[in-house]
Design an enzyme around this catalytic site. Structure first.
Site: not given
Length: 245
Positions: A13-14, A76-77, A101-102, A132, A136
């Site tokens: 998705r990102m 990534t997390t 988070n950007y 979320h 996720k």
């Protein structure tokens, strides 16, 4: 000349959001990789790497980036403490931008959370709630972890000693030094984070609601443009935006 970008996680998705947001006059996404794609040739071709794949893939990609001397933006997390340590061990060789988070608005919330924690006394008890979408895979979110770290910085607390993940059973009274972390999952929620400071007679709440992934994609691309040519080291979105407490 446009910047040559290696995008890892291009089919997620990102990744798709970054592809939509990338202005071809500025960014040439020359390689679009995902699971099981060969990385090394693509690393050699690019000017900068953007990784929004999966936390298990990040370390290997960082190792390749360090060997090739290429800066990397990590989105990534869900990494373990040891994986994070190994990834950051390469910061003496390449520039690494890594943020949970950007988005610009979220990074303002990071700043405000740090200042609130430092300004309010410990009588104001902090809690973090994040929500979320049901796809996720990790909890709490990397953003929620970053918010907790901002509180710890503001109050000079040890993160590992004060953070608890939800509560269940006979927990006893809430300790004076504690940050409760609560994760909600469901529907198509892009991202919602609330930091609450509960005082006696009042409550201070700071909140960010994301409604479109393009805000994260735009921020990640801004970080990719910013990091090229930067000295080796570890950077966050706060550095990109020149927003430091």
């Amino acid at each position: 000349m446009s910047l040559k970008v290696l995008l890892n996680g291009a089919r997620g998705r990102m990744g798709e959001a970054i592809l939509r947001a990338a202005d071809p006059a500025i960014f040439d996404v020359c390689d679009r990789l995902d699971v099981d794609d060969e990385m090394e040739p693509a690393v050699e071709r690019c000017d900068v790497i953007v990784d929004f794949s999966h936390h298990e893939a990040t370390l290997h990609l960082v190792e390749l980036a360090a060997a090739a001397g290429k800066p990397i933006v990590i989105g990534t997390t869900g990494h373990t403490a040891e994986a994070r340590r190994q990834i950051l061990s390469h910061q003496d060789r390449i520039a690494i931008v890594w943020s949970g988070n950007y988005s610009i608005g979220m990074n303002l919330l990071f700043y405000l959370t740090n200042r609130a924690a430092a300004t309010l006394s410990e009588l104001y008890e902090p809690e973090i709630t994040e929500a979320h979408h049901h796809f996720k895979k990790d909890a709490p979110s990397g953003t929620a972890v970053d918010l907790a770290r901002r509180i710890c910085e503001g109050r000079q607390w040890d993160y590992d000693a004060v953070v608890v993940h939800g509560r269940s059973g006979i927990t006893g009274e809430r300790p004076a030094r504690q940050i409760g972390m609560h994760a909600v999952r469901g529907g198509d929620v892009v991202g919602q984070h609330t930091v609450s400071f509960f005082g006696d007679g009042e409550r201070v709440e700071l909140k960010h609601l994301a409604t479109d992934r393009k805000i994260f994609a735009q921020g990640a691309l801004a970080a990719a443009k910013w990091v090229v040519g930067k000295p080796a080291g570890f950077y966050e979105m706060q550095d990109v935006l020149e927003l430091r407490s």
